[in-house]
Scaffold this motif. Sequence first.
Motif, PDB file in Angstrom:
ATOM      1  N   MET A   1     -26.770  26.743  31.677  1.00 47.19           N
ATOM      2  CA  MET A   1     -26.270  26.398  30.527  1.00 47.19           C
ATOM      3  C   MET A   1     -27.206  27.103  29.353  1.00 47.19           C
ATOM      4  SD  MET A   1     -25.478  22.919  28.205  1.00 47.19           S
ATOM      5  CE  MET A   1     -26.868  22.963  27.669  1.00 47.19           C
ATOM      6  N   GLN A   2     -26.555  27.971  28.460  1.00 43.50           N
ATOM      7  CA  GLN A   2     -27.327  28.486  27.346  1.00 43.50           C
ATOM      8  C   GLN A   2     -27.626  27.246  26.314  1.00 43.50           C
ATOM      9  OE1 GLN A   2     -26.438  32.335  25.716  1.00 43.50           O
ATOM     10  NE2 GLN A   2     -25.966  31.463  23.627  1.00 43.50           N
ATOM     11  N   ASN A   3     -28.831  26.951  25.888  1.00 48.77           N
ATOM     12  CA  ASN A   3     -29.035  25.881  25.418  1.00 48.77           C
ATOM     13  C   ASN A   3     -28.837  25.877  23.648  1.00 48.77           C
ATOM     14  OD1 ASN A   3     -30.456  23.097  24.929  1.00 48.77           O
ATOM     15  ND2 ASN A   3     -32.381  24.062  24.615  1.00 48.77           N
TER      16      ASN A   3
ATOM     17  N   TYR B   1     -20.170  22.366  28.674  1.00 45.42           N
ATOM     18  CA  TYR B   1     -20.841  21.308  29.570  1.00 45.42           C
ATOM     19  C   TYR B   1     -20.340  19.967  29.346  1.00 45.42           C
ATOM     20  CZ  TYR B   1     -24.409  18.800  32.223  1.00 45.42           C
ATOM     21  OH  TYR B   1     -25.037  18.022  33.225  1.00 45.42           O
TER      22      TYR B   1
ATOM     23  N   GLY C   1     -23.276  26.387  24.814  1.00 45.79           N
ATOM     24  CA  GLY C   1     -23.165  25.987  26.188  1.00 45.79           C
ATOM     25  C   GLY C   1     -22.842  24.446  26.254  1.00 45.79           C
ATOM     26  N   LYS C   2     -23.367  23.524  25.124  1.00 48.96           N
ATOM     27  CA  LYS C   2     -23.042  22.205  25.292  1.00 48.96           C
ATOM     28  C   LYS C   2     -21.630  21.793  25.219  1.00 48.96           C
ATOM     29  CE  LYS C   2     -27.369  21.262  23.138  1.00 48.96           C
ATOM     30  NZ  LYS C   2     -28.158  20.822  21.716  1.00 48.96           N
TER      31      LYS C   2
ATOM     32  N   HIS D   1     -28.803  20.561  36.416  1.00 47.88           N
ATOM     33  CA  HIS D   1     -28.571  21.247  35.092  1.00 47.88           C
ATOM     34  C   HIS D   1     -29.598  21.896  34.637  1.00 47.88           C
ATOM     35  CE1 HIS D   1     -27.643  20.252  30.744  1.00 47.88           C
ATOM     36  NE2 HIS D   1     -27.059  21.338  31.032  1.00 47.88           N
TER      37      HIS D   1
ATOM     38  N   GLN E   1     -34.540  29.746  36.614  1.00 44.15           N
ATOM     39  CA  GLN E   1     -33.594  28.736  36.665  1.00 44.15           C
ATOM     40  C   GLN E   1     -32.645  28.701  38.138  1.00 44.15           C
ATOM     41  OE1 GLN E   1     -34.568  30.459  33.936  1.00 44.15           O
ATOM     42  NE2 GLN E   1     -34.134  29.436  32.072  1.00 44.15           N
TER      43      GLN E   1
ATOM     44  N   THR F   1     -31.239  24.704  31.742  1.00 42.08           N
ATOM     45  CA  THR F   1     -30.774  25.610  30.547  1.00 42.08           C
ATOM     46  C   THR F   1     -31.722  26.793  30.236  1.00 42.08           C
ATOM     47  OG1 THR F   1     -32.234  24.290  28.890  1.00 42.08           O
ATOM     48  CG2 THR F   1     -30.027  23.491  29.260  1.00 42.08           C
ATOM     49  N   TYR F   2     -31.178  27.699  29.480  1.00 43.66           N
ATOM     50  CA  TYR F   2     -32.047  28.837  28.959  1.00 43.66           C
ATOM     51  C   TYR F   2     -31.890  29.167  27.454  1.00 43.66           C
ATOM     52  CZ  TYR F   2     -27.972  31.724  28.798  1.00 43.66           C
ATOM     53  OH  TYR F   2     -26.806  32.459  28.010  1.00 43.66           O
ATOM     54  N   GLU F   3     -32.614  29.792  26.789  1.00 47.57           N
ATOM     55  CA  GLU F   3     -32.817  30.312  25.669  1.00 47.57           C
ATOM     56  C   GLU F   3     -32.459  31.694  25.519  1.00 47.57           C
ATOM     57  OE1 GLU F   3     -33.153  27.948  23.328  1.00 47.57           O
ATOM     58  OE2 GLU F   3     -34.000  26.404  24.614  1.00 47.57           O
TER      59      GLU F   3
END
Length: 407
Positions: A183-185, A193, A189-190, A210, A223, A212-214
């Motif tokens: 998930m993109q942080n 999710y 992304g949220k 689960h 990841q 995340t990445y920036e």
Amino acid sequence: MSTTRRGFVGGVSAATVLLAGGAVRAQKGKYDDGASDTEIKIGHTNPYSGPASSYGVIGKAIDGYWRMVNDQGGINGRKVRFITLDDGYSPPKTVEVVRQLVEQEKVLCTFNTLGTPTNTAIHKYMNLKKVPHLFVATGASKWGKPKEFPWTMGFQPDYHTEGVIYAKHILANVKDPKIAVLMQNDDYGKDYYDGFREGLGKDVGKIVKHVTYEVTDPTVDSQVIQLKDAGTNVFFNIAIPKFAAQAMRKAAEIGWRPVQYLNNVSGQVSTTMKPAGFENVQGVITAAYLKDPTDKQWDDDADMKMWREWMAKYNPGGNVQDVNYVYAFAVSFTMHETLKKCGNELTRENLMRQAANHQKLKLPLLLPGISVSTSPTDFYPIQAVRLQRFKGETWELFGDVLAAESA
């Protein structure tokens, strides 16, 4: 007349037939900033640079659309001046250039500004200024809240609902799923999710890992290794094209073969699937609401023929396999119809009123069974998708149209 900060020109016959009706003389009207007897000024931001630059073609294509409209005489006799600025997918830069558009350029509205984090940065500002923030290029569910934010409206199916649909499909079709999520942080992304977790319901514990990445990360390789090492057999890939492609390629390199679900915003063949390697993405599932130009079933489709003519004239260097150009045409058509309905009352209030008054508007290039509907209490223009599976070098649609209420 369509002055922009990036120039792309042309004219087209089939689209002229489709979009006829602009070449009339403007009458005296009622105006806010950005509109007059001769002109409608529209602002736009796009990541022409930075980690999401593959979306930059959307801004270029939208520019070509308004040039086509101006070649036909404009909208109710008024030419469109489209001002598109690069924000690099950086929220602070978005704030800077949008202030420039609103306070210096004095645009009537902004249109299809791209990105969840970038639009989040200007969300309150646009509503405080009471400037229409229309058909934003992000499916975050927050764009459909007219009570709290009456000047902002989304366009595409919302991420939350899309996440619900994937979750329900997994539960119905994968035996003993052990789910991995990349998930993109950020809010983008949220949103996906949260919808995905809601769709799993009592089975939310089936999410085993689960991570995340920036957007500033160079890769997501570490990841993907973590996700594989957790013993998972389903992969939900919530990433923009650059990182989505990296993730699918890395999964193949390390011998991880999960059932894969990819968010719609990265479903482009040219910018995601091809860079990932066609051999690495067979069977990947995503949602769709637009006709994909790589899908041969649309080769003789009237909309697709019209679009290809338009591409040849207005975007001669554009990749005709890139669905981003299809998206740009469809969303621009929606804005065009909204402005036409304003007639000679080109005020910001009337523009929002007309945007919130579409009943089953048929857009060129939407999948059959999907249309645009809005109301003063419904700021989600498109609320249906179909699922599709990657096969060979293109997507293959399957199943029925899935509406938000059936998710």
